[in-house]
Design a protein around this motif. Structure first.
Motif, mmCIF file in Angstrom:
data_model
loop_
_atom_site.group_PDB
_atom_site.id
_atom_site.type_symbol
_atom_site.label_atom_id
_atom_site.label_comp_id
_atom_site.label_asym_id
_atom_site.label_seq_id
_atom_site.Cartn_x
_atom_site.Cartn_y
_atom_site.Cartn_z
ATOM 1 N N THR A 38 13.576 74.710 16.705
ATOM 2 C CA THR A 38 13.533 75.619 17.850
ATOM 3 C C THR A 38 14.819 76.422 17.960
ATOM 4 O O THR A 38 14.811 77.644 18.170
ATOM 5 C CB THR A 38 13.302 74.823 19.150
ATOM 6 O OG1 THR A 38 12.063 74.110 19.056
ATOM 7 C CG2 THR A 38 13.267 75.751 20.360
ATOM 8 N N ALA A 39 15.951 75.739 17.777
ATOM 9 C CA ALA A 39 17.251 76.416 17.880
ATOM 10 C C ALA A 39 17.438 77.421 16.745
ATOM 11 O O ALA A 39 18.000 78.508 16.952
ATOM 12 C CB ALA A 39 18.369 75.384 17.858
ATOM 13 N N PRO A 88 24.138 78.882 11.958
ATOM 14 C CA PRO A 88 24.716 78.776 13.300
ATOM 15 C C PRO A 88 24.408 77.470 14.034
ATOM 16 O O PRO A 88 25.249 76.986 14.792
ATOM 17 C CB PRO A 88 24.119 79.976 14.040
ATOM 18 C CG PRO A 88 22.892 80.342 13.263
ATOM 19 C CD PRO A 88 23.191 80.004 11.847
ATOM 20 N N VAL A 89 23.218 76.911 13.830
ATOM 21 C CA VAL A 89 22.894 75.662 14.531
ATOM 22 C C VAL A 89 23.706 74.506 13.948
ATOM 23 O O VAL A 89 24.245 73.671 14.686
ATOM 24 C CB VAL A 89 21.386 75.366 14.454
ATOM 25 C CG1 VAL A 89 21.054 74.125 15.287
ATOM 26 C CG2 VAL A 89 20.570 76.559 14.943
ATOM 27 N N SER A 90 23.812 74.457 12.626
ATOM 28 C CA SER A 90 24.655 73.436 11.990
ATOM 29 C C SER A 90 26.102 73.586 12.430
ATOM 30 O O SER A 90 26.795 72.587 12.681
ATOM 31 C CB SER A 90 24.563 73.554 10.464
ATOM 32 O OG SER A 90 23.267 73.264 10.006
ATOM 33 N N ALA A 91 26.562 74.835 12.541
ATOM 34 C CA ALA A 91 27.937 75.079 12.987
ATOM 35 C C ALA A 91 28.137 74.575 14.405
ATOM 36 O O ALA A 91 29.186 73.993 14.724
ATOM 37 C CB ALA A 91 28.257 76.569 12.908
ATOM 38 N N ARG A 92 27.150 74.782 15.264
ATOM 39 C CA ARG A 92 27.263 74.307 16.654
ATOM 40 C C ARG A 92 27.345 72.781 16.697
ATOM 41 O O ARG A 92 28.151 72.214 17.447
ATOM 42 C CB ARG A 92 26.056 74.793 17.460
ATOM 43 C CG ARG A 92 26.019 74.284 18.916
ATOM 44 C CD ARG A 92 27.169 74.848 19.735
ATOM 45 N NE ARG A 92 27.183 74.356 21.093
ATOM 46 C CZ ARG A 92 26.555 74.954 22.133
ATOM 47 N NH1 ARG A 92 25.834 76.053 21.930
ATOM 48 N NH2 ARG A 92 26.644 74.453 23.341
ATOM 49 N N ILE A 93 26.540 72.115 15.885
ATOM 50 C CA ILE A 93 26.574 70.649 15.851
ATOM 51 C C ILE A 93 27.937 70.152 15.404
ATOM 52 O O ILE A 93 28.509 69.227 15.999
ATOM 53 C CB ILE A 93 25.451 70.118 14.944
ATOM 54 C CG1 ILE A 93 24.090 70.334 15.607
ATOM 55 C CG2 ILE A 93 25.666 68.634 14.618
ATOM 56 C CD1 ILE A 93 22.911 69.968 14.728
ATOM 57 N N LEU A 94 28.502 70.779 14.387
ATOM 58 C CA LEU A 94 29.818 70.367 13.909
ATOM 59 C C LEU A 94 30.899 70.635 14.937
ATOM 60 O O LEU A 94 31.805 69.810 15.139
ATOM 61 C CB LEU A 94 30.156 71.101 12.609
ATOM 62 C CG LEU A 94 29.430 70.625 11.352
ATOM 63 C CD1 LEU A 94 29.741 71.551 10.194
ATOM 64 C CD2 LEU A 94 29.823 69.191 11.010
ATOM 65 N N LEU A 136 20.781 71.747 22.991
ATOM 66 C CA LEU A 136 19.788 70.678 22.966
ATOM 67 C C LEU A 136 19.709 70.045 21.575
ATOM 68 O O LEU A 136 19.521 68.827 21.446
ATOM 69 C CB LEU A 136 18.417 71.212 23.384
ATOM 70 C CG LEU A 136 18.284 71.632 24.857
ATOM 71 C CD1 LEU A 136 16.925 72.278 25.108
ATOM 72 C CD2 LEU A 136 18.475 70.432 25.774
ATOM 73 N N ALA A 137 19.864 70.876 20.543
ATOM 74 C CA ALA A 137 19.879 70.330 19.184
ATOM 75 C C ALA A 137 21.069 69.400 18.989
ATOM 76 O O ALA A 137 20.953 68.333 18.370
ATOM 77 C CB ALA A 137 19.909 71.464 18.167
ATOM 78 N N GLU A 155 19.221 84.738 19.995
ATOM 79 C CA GLU A 155 19.287 83.988 21.249
ATOM 80 C C GLU A 155 19.738 82.568 20.932
ATOM 81 O O GLU A 155 20.271 82.287 19.865
ATOM 82 C CB GLU A 155 17.901 83.979 21.913
ATOM 83 C CG GLU A 155 17.319 85.362 22.126
ATOM 84 C CD GLU A 155 15.846 85.308 22.490
ATOM 85 O OE1 GLU A 155 15.275 84.198 22.468
ATOM 86 O OE2 GLU A 155 15.271 86.369 22.787
ATOM 87 N N GLY A 156 19.564 81.657 21.890
ATOM 88 C CA GLY A 156 19.584 80.255 21.552
ATOM 89 C C GLY A 156 20.793 79.422 21.869
ATOM 90 O O GLY A 156 20.939 78.359 21.303
ATOM 91 N N ASP A 157 21.694 79.845 22.748
ATOM 92 C CA ASP A 157 22.832 78.987 23.055
ATOM 93 C C ASP A 157 22.361 77.672 23.665
ATOM 94 O O ASP A 157 22.857 76.607 23.316
ATOM 95 C CB ASP A 157 23.798 79.701 24.003
ATOM 96 C CG ASP A 157 25.081 78.911 24.187
ATOM 97 O OD1 ASP A 157 25.825 78.753 23.200
ATOM 98 O OD2 ASP A 157 25.325 78.436 25.316
#
Length: 329
Positions: free
Chosen positions: A90-91, A30-36, A106-107, A99-101
């Motif tokens: 952290t994300a 999910p964090v990689s997906a958010r960055i993309l 921030l990431a 959690e973590g939106d």
């Protein structure tokens, strides 16, 4: 087409590819997906990051998302993006807890800064061929060899990368009610299909346009960059396989596949040995002329030796790979 129109088309193509890849990663990374996803928005809006990415020819590639994410990941691995590494961890922890939106945002902001500050590294990553070199892929080769049933095999791989598929008999495989391979191997993988027979690989070799040396720390880091940070199990398997390949001294020759195949496809001394040509996630990189050259070479060689081909390839970039086994008469 006017230059402005070309720029718009390039931007739209790149942003769309990033979003498509982000959707595919949403559940598992999910964090990689958010960055993309944020990177796609950045391209839509324009600015320094958009100018950097859209200036590269890879923006038209269906694999642009993989290349872009690998570039960001490599900055984390080589220590050039310490803030991003910390924010990402952290994300990821927050995402695992449901959690973590805000931490994912921030990431992304840390990733954006890292991209701008390391433009040369990102462009170099976009120049590289995608090499998602996972040892588990060799499980499909093992299934193909099991279908062929030959006790002695010469194994030649096209697009062999670091040669991790070439050492499948040095892994330990676990199927339904059976085990196969080196009982002491550090690489231990699940397999599907029937129990393999006893297979002796009497010769193994491979080629690649951009071969990786498992014993070279920089090359190993590039291979790791193609795994999203969230995919821990894949990274552990890859690290074990890289370490094993390094100890075994596996080397892959740098050469175009067609030329290399013509050179190695000489009749074996033992006529009972089956020659197997293997490739995976390779065929779609070739031009029609290169594919025809390989097909012609295989057809010609079949007249002088027992020959088979095992491949694990998608029809195109949008489909899942499928196993294909061909025996030449």
């Amino acid at each position: 087409m006017a230059e402005g129109s070309e720029d718009v088309t390039r931007s739209r193509s790149g942003a769309s590819t990033l979003r498509t890849f982000a959707v595919r990663l949403r559940n598992s990374a999910p964090v990689s997906a958010r960055i993309l996803s944020e990177l796609a928005g950045e391209i839509d809006r324009g600015g320094p990051v958009a100018d950097l990415l859209c200036s590269h020819r890879a923006v038209h590639s269906p694999l642009f998302g993989i290349q872009a994410l690998a570039g960001v990941r490599l900055l984390m691995l080589n220590g050039k993006a310490p803030e991003l590494t910390e924010r990402f961890a952290t994300a990821h922890s927050a995402a695992m807890a449901g959690e973590g939106d805000s931490t994912s945002l921030l990431a992304w902001l840390a990733a954006r800064r890292a991209i701008v500050e390391n433009a040369g590294e990102i462009l170099a990553a976009l120049d590289r061929t995608v090499q998602q070199h996972q040892p588990k892929t060799a499980g499909f080769l093992l299934r193909g060899l099991t279908m062929l049933g030959a006790p002695r095999v010469r194994l030649f791989e096209l697009g062999a990368c670091a040669g991790l598929n070439l050492i499948l008999d040095h892994y330990r495989w676990f199927g339904l009610g059976w085990e196969w391979g080196d009982v002491d191997s550090p690489v231990r993988l699940a397999a599907v299909g029937p129990r393999p027979h006893q297979i002796e690989i009497v010769e193994r070799a491979g080629c690649d346009l951009q071969p990786r040396d498992a014993a070279d720390p920089r090359h190993a880091m590039i291979l790791r960059s193609f795994i999203p940070p969230e995919h821990d199990a894949l990274r552990w398997d890859l690290d074990d396989a890289i370490s094993l390949a390094s100890r075994l001294g596996i080397k892959v020759q740098q050469s175009p596949a067609g030329r290399w195949l013509r050179e190695v496809l000489t009749p074996p001394e033992d006529r009972s040995t089956l020659t197997v040509v293997w490739h995976s996630s390779f065929w779609n990189y070739l031009t029609d002329d290169e594919r025809n050259e390989i097909e012609t070479t295989l057809t010609a060689a079949a007249g002088s030796m027992p020959l088979a081909r095992v491949s694990f390839e998608p029809v195109d970039w949008r489909t899942n790979p499928r196993l294909s086994v061909t025996v030449y008469g």
